[in-house]
Design a protein around this motif. Sequence first.
Motif, PDB file in Angstrom:
ATOM      1  N   TYR B  12       0.025 -29.238  32.360  1.00  0.00           N
ATOM      2  CA  TYR B  12       0.784 -28.972  33.585  1.00  0.00           C
ATOM      3  C   TYR B  12       0.095 -27.789  34.235  1.00  0.00           C
ATOM      4  O   TYR B  12       0.256 -26.667  33.787  1.00  0.00           O
ATOM      5  N   VAL B  17      -0.001 -28.780  27.232  1.00  0.00           N
ATOM      6  CA  VAL B  17       1.213 -29.036  26.457  1.00  0.00           C
ATOM      7  C   VAL B  17       1.021 -30.122  25.401  1.00  0.00           C
ATOM      8  O   VAL B  17       1.869 -30.278  24.532  1.00  0.00           O
ATOM      9  N   PRO B  36      10.670 -29.497  17.641  1.00  0.00           N
ATOM     10  CA  PRO B  36      11.509 -28.511  18.336  1.00  0.00           C
ATOM     11  C   PRO B  36      11.422 -28.633  19.860  1.00  0.00           C
ATOM     12  O   PRO B  36      10.476 -29.228  20.380  1.00  0.00           O
ATOM     13  N   SER B  37      12.390 -28.062  20.522  1.00  0.00           N
ATOM     14  CA  SER B  37      12.443 -28.135  21.977  1.00  0.00           C
ATOM     15  C   SER B  37      11.185 -27.551  22.603  1.00  0.00           C
ATOM     16  O   SER B  37      10.700 -26.510  22.175  1.00  0.00           O
ATOM     17  N   GLY B  38      10.661 -28.252  23.593  1.00  0.00           N
ATOM     18  CA  GLY B  38       9.490 -27.748  24.299  1.00  0.00           C
ATOM     19  C   GLY B  38       8.162 -28.087  23.643  1.00  0.00           C
ATOM     20  O   GLY B  38       7.115 -27.656  24.105  1.00  0.00           O
ATOM     21  N   CYS B  39       8.191 -28.911  22.583  1.00  0.00           N
ATOM     22  CA  CYS B  39       6.942 -29.196  21.885  1.00  0.00           C
ATOM     23  C   CYS B  39       6.160 -30.324  22.556  1.00  0.00           C
ATOM     24  O   CYS B  39       5.036 -30.616  22.176  1.00  0.00           O
ATOM     25  N   GLY B  40       6.756 -30.983  23.552  1.00  0.00           N
ATOM     26  CA  GLY B  40       6.005 -31.975  24.314  1.00  0.00           C
ATOM     27  C   GLY B  40       6.388 -33.418  24.066  1.00  0.00           C
ATOM     28  O   GLY B  40       5.691 -34.334  24.498  1.00  0.00           O
ATOM     29  N   LYS B  41       7.531 -33.642  23.414  1.00  0.00           N
ATOM     30  CA  LYS B  41       7.941 -35.018  23.121  1.00  0.00           C
ATOM     31  C   LYS B  41       8.169 -35.821  24.405  1.00  0.00           C
ATOM     32  O   LYS B  41       7.651 -36.930  24.555  1.00  0.00           O
ATOM     33  N   SER B  42       8.949 -35.240  25.326  1.00  0.00           N
ATOM     34  CA  SER B  42       9.230 -35.967  26.570  1.00  0.00           C
ATOM     35  C   SER B  42       7.954 -36.208  27.350  1.00  0.00           C
ATOM     36  O   SER B  42       7.734 -37.294  27.889  1.00  0.00           O
ATOM     37  N   THR B  43       7.128 -35.185  27.419  1.00  0.00           N
ATOM     38  CA  THR B  43       5.866 -35.313  28.132  1.00  0.00           C
ATOM     39  C   THR B  43       5.040 -36.460  27.557  1.00  0.00           C
ATOM     40  O   THR B  43       4.504 -37.292  28.287  1.00  0.00           O
ATOM     41  N   ILE B  55       4.449 -35.809  38.875  1.00  0.00           N
ATOM     42  CA  ILE B  55       4.307 -34.350  38.915  1.00  0.00           C
ATOM     43  C   ILE B  55       2.899 -34.017  39.367  1.00  0.00           C
ATOM     44  O   ILE B  55       1.910 -34.448  38.767  1.00  0.00           O
ATOM     45  N   GLU B 171      15.938 -39.159  24.182  1.00  0.00           N
ATOM     46  CA  GLU B 171      17.244 -38.683  23.715  1.00  0.00           C
ATOM     47  C   GLU B 171      18.392 -39.489  24.327  1.00  0.00           C
ATOM     48  O   GLU B 171      19.263 -38.936  24.989  1.00  0.00           O
ATOM     49  N   HIS B 202      16.630 -35.448  18.707  1.00  0.00           N
ATOM     50  CA  HIS B 202      16.774 -34.173  17.999  1.00  0.00           C
ATOM     51  C   HIS B 202      17.606 -34.362  16.742  1.00  0.00           C
ATOM     52  O   HIS B 202      17.822 -33.430  15.991  1.00  0.00           O
TER      53      HIS B 202
HETATM   54  N1  LIG Z   1       7.270 -30.532  35.310  1.00  0.00           N
HETATM   55  C1  LIG Z   1       6.759 -29.575  34.495  1.00  0.00           C
HETATM   56  N2  LIG Z   1       5.950 -28.622  35.004  1.00  0.00           N
HETATM   57  C2  LIG Z   1       5.437 -27.658  34.204  1.00  0.00           C
HETATM   58  N3  LIG Z   1       5.692 -27.545  32.906  1.00  0.00           N
HETATM   59  C3  LIG Z   1       6.491 -28.468  32.334  1.00  0.00           C
HETATM   60  C4  LIG Z   1       7.080 -29.522  33.104  1.00  0.00           C
HETATM   61  N4  LIG Z   1       7.841 -30.280  32.288  1.00  0.00           N
HETATM   62  C5  LIG Z   1       7.733 -29.716  31.058  1.00  0.00           C
HETATM   63  N5  LIG Z   1       6.927 -28.620  31.067  1.00  0.00           N
HETATM   64  C6  LIG Z   1       6.570 -27.787  29.916  1.00  0.00           C
HETATM   65  O1  LIG Z   1       5.883 -28.585  28.998  1.00  0.00           O
HETATM   66  C7  LIG Z   1       6.273 -28.304  27.670  1.00  0.00           C
HETATM   67  C8  LIG Z   1       6.745 -29.569  26.989  1.00  0.00           C
HETATM   68  O2  LIG Z   1       7.907 -30.024  27.624  1.00  0.00           O
HETATM   69  P1  LIG Z   1       8.690 -31.342  27.185  1.00  0.00           P
HETATM   70  O3  LIG Z   1       9.763 -31.567  28.154  1.00  0.00           O
HETATM   71  O4  LIG Z   1       7.710 -32.414  26.970  1.00  0.00           O
HETATM   72  O5  LIG Z   1       9.289 -30.867  25.784  1.00  0.00           O
HETATM   73  P2  LIG Z   1      10.304 -31.638  24.844  1.00  0.00           P
HETATM   74  O6  LIG Z   1       9.672 -31.668  23.508  1.00  0.00           O
HETATM   75  O7  LIG Z   1      10.724 -32.912  25.441  1.00  0.00           O
HETATM   76  O8  LIG Z   1      11.517 -30.615  24.795  1.00  0.00           O
HETATM   77  P3  LIG Z   1      13.086 -30.946  24.695  1.00  0.00           P
HETATM   78  O9  LIG Z   1      13.324 -31.315  23.276  1.00  0.00           O
HETATM   79  O10 LIG Z   1      13.727 -29.647  25.042  1.00  0.00           O
HETATM   80  O11 LIG Z   1      13.393 -32.028  25.656  1.00  0.00           O
HETATM   81  C9  LIG Z   1       7.340 -27.239  27.767  1.00  0.00           C
HETATM   82  O12 LIG Z   1       6.749 -25.998  27.485  1.00  0.00           O
HETATM   83  C10 LIG Z   1       7.777 -27.283  29.186  1.00  0.00           C
HETATM   84  O13 LIG Z   1       8.144 -26.007  29.625  1.00  0.00           O
END
Ligand SMILES: Nc1ncnc2c1ncn2[C@@H]1O[C@H](COP(=O)(O)OP(=O)(O)OP(=O)(O)O)[C@@H](O)[C@H]1O
Lengths: 307, 249
Positions: B12, B17, B36-43, B55, B171, B202
Motif C-alpha cells: 500500500y 504488507v 493477528p489483526s493487521g497481518c494482511g489476511k484481508s489484503t 485502492i 470473517e 479470528h
Molecule cells: N486501504 C489501505 N491503505 C493502506 N493501508 C492499508 C489499507 N488496508 C489495509 N492496510 C494496512 O495493511 C495491513 C494489513 O491489513 P489487512 O486488512 O489485510 O489485515 P487483516 O489481517 O485483515 O487484519 P484484521 O484481522 O484486523 O482484519 C495493515 O497494516 C493495514 O493497516
Amino acid sequence: MIPEKSIKSMRRQKILLARLQTITRTRYYKYQDIAFKYFGLFCTILGIAILVLFLANLIYTAGARLDWGFMTNLPSRKAAKAGIYTAWVGTLWILSLTTLIALPIGIGAGVYLEEYNKKGKLANILEINIANLAGVPSIVYGLLGLELFARFIGAGESLLTGALTLALLILPVIIVSTREALKTVPYTIREASYALGATKWQTIWNQVLPASMAGIFTGMILALSRAVGETAPLIVIGALAFVPFVPSSVFDSFTVLPIQIFNWVSRPQKEFSVNAAAAIIVLLSITFMMNGIAVYLRYRWQKKIKW
Amino acid sequence: MKIEAKNVNFFYGPDQVLRDISMSIKKNTVTALIGPSGCGKSTFLRLFNRMNDLIETAKLEGEILIDGVDIYNKNINVNELRKTIGMVFQKPNPFPKSIFENVAYGMKVNGITDKSIIEESVEESLKQAALWEEVKDKLKKSAFALSGGQQQRLCIARALAVKPSVLLMDEPASALDPISSIKIEELIYQLKASYTIMIVTHNMQQASRTSDKTAFFYMGELVEFDDTRTLFTNPKKERTQNYITGRFG
Ligand SMILES: Nc1ncnc2c1ncn2[C@@H]1O[C@H](COP(=O)(O)OP(=O)(O)OP(=O)(O)O)[C@@H](O)[C@H]1O
Ligand SMILES: [Mg+2]
C-alpha cells in the motif's frame, strides 16, 4: 506532629470542596443549557409568530379576492377583472422546463465530480467555483442569461431563456446536494456490487443513485422552490412585459407569479395591491407545497434506508 | 491446483504488507487464513478477486493463478473475473432493496433478463444458502428487515447466484451471534462440495471446524501452511504454536 486523624479529615474536606466545585460548575453548565434552550425557543416562536401574522394579514386583505375567476382570468387594466392565469401557467412552464434542464445536468455533474474525478485538479477547481457560484446574486445570472441565451443564442425574451437562466442559477445547489447525497451511500454497498462483477457505471446506476435519489430530489425541490420565487433575473431578461396570452411553446414570451406580483405592487391604485396579496398567497402555497414534498421525501427515505 | 499464489509481494504505497507469499489450494477445499489483526489476511484474500485494484496506491508483485490463468494478466476482464470469484464480507452488506432483488442483482449485471431463469436461480441460491425456508414468503420485503445472520446468508446467496467457482469469505461470522455463526459454518461445510473456499477468521475453533487447510500469517509473512489438523495439533513453528494457544495475538 499533625495527628493522622486530622490529615484524614483535611483530605476529606478537600475532596468535599472539589466535589462542591464540580457541582456548582455542572449547575452553571446546566443553567447555560437552560438559558440557551429558552433563547432558542424564543427565537423560534418569534419567527413563527411573524410569519403567522404576515399570513393572517394576507388572508384578511386578500382572502375574498381569491376565487376561481382570479385563477382563470387574464391580466387586465381593471383590478377587479384581472387574474393570474398567465402568471401561474407561466410559473408551471418555467418550473418544468427548469427541472428538465437542470436535473440531468446537475445530477450528471454531481456524479462526475463525486464518483469519477474525486481527487482530480479539475474537481478541486470546480468545487471552489461551484461553492462560489451558489453565492452569486441572482441578478448577475439574469445579466448572463440576457447576454448568452437571449442575445447570443437568440432565444429572445422567451420561456426558454428564462428556464435556462434559472437552471444556471440553481445548478450549483443541485450539484452540491447531489454530491452530499452520494456521499451518504456507504462504501460497503459499492464493494458488494463490484464483488459481483458489476462495472463502475452499473454500480452507480443500479445501487448508488437509487440509494441517494431521495436526497437528490430533496435538494432539487428546495432549489426549485427558490427558483419559483426568483424575480430579478427574469426581469432582466425581459419577462416584465405585458403578456395577455398563455405561452404555447418554449419560444413564447411569458410572465410568472412573482413578476405579476411585482407588477401589481408597483401600480398606484390600491385595488391592485389586494390582487398582489392574493397572488402572494398562491405563490406561497406553491412554495410550501414543494417544501412539504421535500420534507416528506426525506422522512420516507430515512425510514426506508438506515445504513 | 485451483488457486495458486506465487511469490506475492504487496504494497500500500510505500508499506509492504505481504512478503513473498506462495500458496497452492486444491479444488473443493476450505482454506482458513488466521493470524493477528493487521497481518494482511484481508489484503491477501482480496487479491483473488482483484478488489485491491480499487485502492489507488495498491501494488502487486508476483503471480496469482486461478485454474492456471494469471488473473492479473492484461487480457483479463476484471468484471468477468469477479463473477467467477464470489466474495462475502465481514459485516452483512445487503443492498437497500428487496430480498429477491438482492439475489437477482448479480444476474442482472450479467445481462440475464429472462425472468424464469432469474426466479429459478434466486430460489436455488437461497436454498443453497439455507435461507429459502425463512424468506420464501417475503421475497418482496426489504433485505434490511432480516436479522444479521439472515442478512449474511442472503449475502452468501447473492454471491452464489452468479455461479462462481471460488468463494472468498472475510470473517463472515464475526458480526453474528453464536447460533447464526454455527449456521454459517454448517453452510461452509455443505458448500465445499461445489466451491473452493477461502475464509479469514479470528476464531480458532471455527478454523479447525470448517477448514481442510490452515494458513497462519504473521506481519505479512506466511509462517505456516498445513493440514488444519496438523497445524492445530502439531505446529512446526513456535510462532504458530504461541498464536493458536492464545499466548499472543
Ligand atoms: N486501504 C489501505 N491503505 C493502506 N493501508 C492499508 C489499507 N488496508 C489495509 N492496510 C494496512 O495493511 C495491513 C494489513 O491489513 P489487512 O486488512 O489485510 O489485515 P487483516 O489481517 O485483515 O487484519 P484484521 O484481522 O484486523 O482484519 C495493515 O497494516 C493495514 O493497516
Ligand atoms: Mg481483515
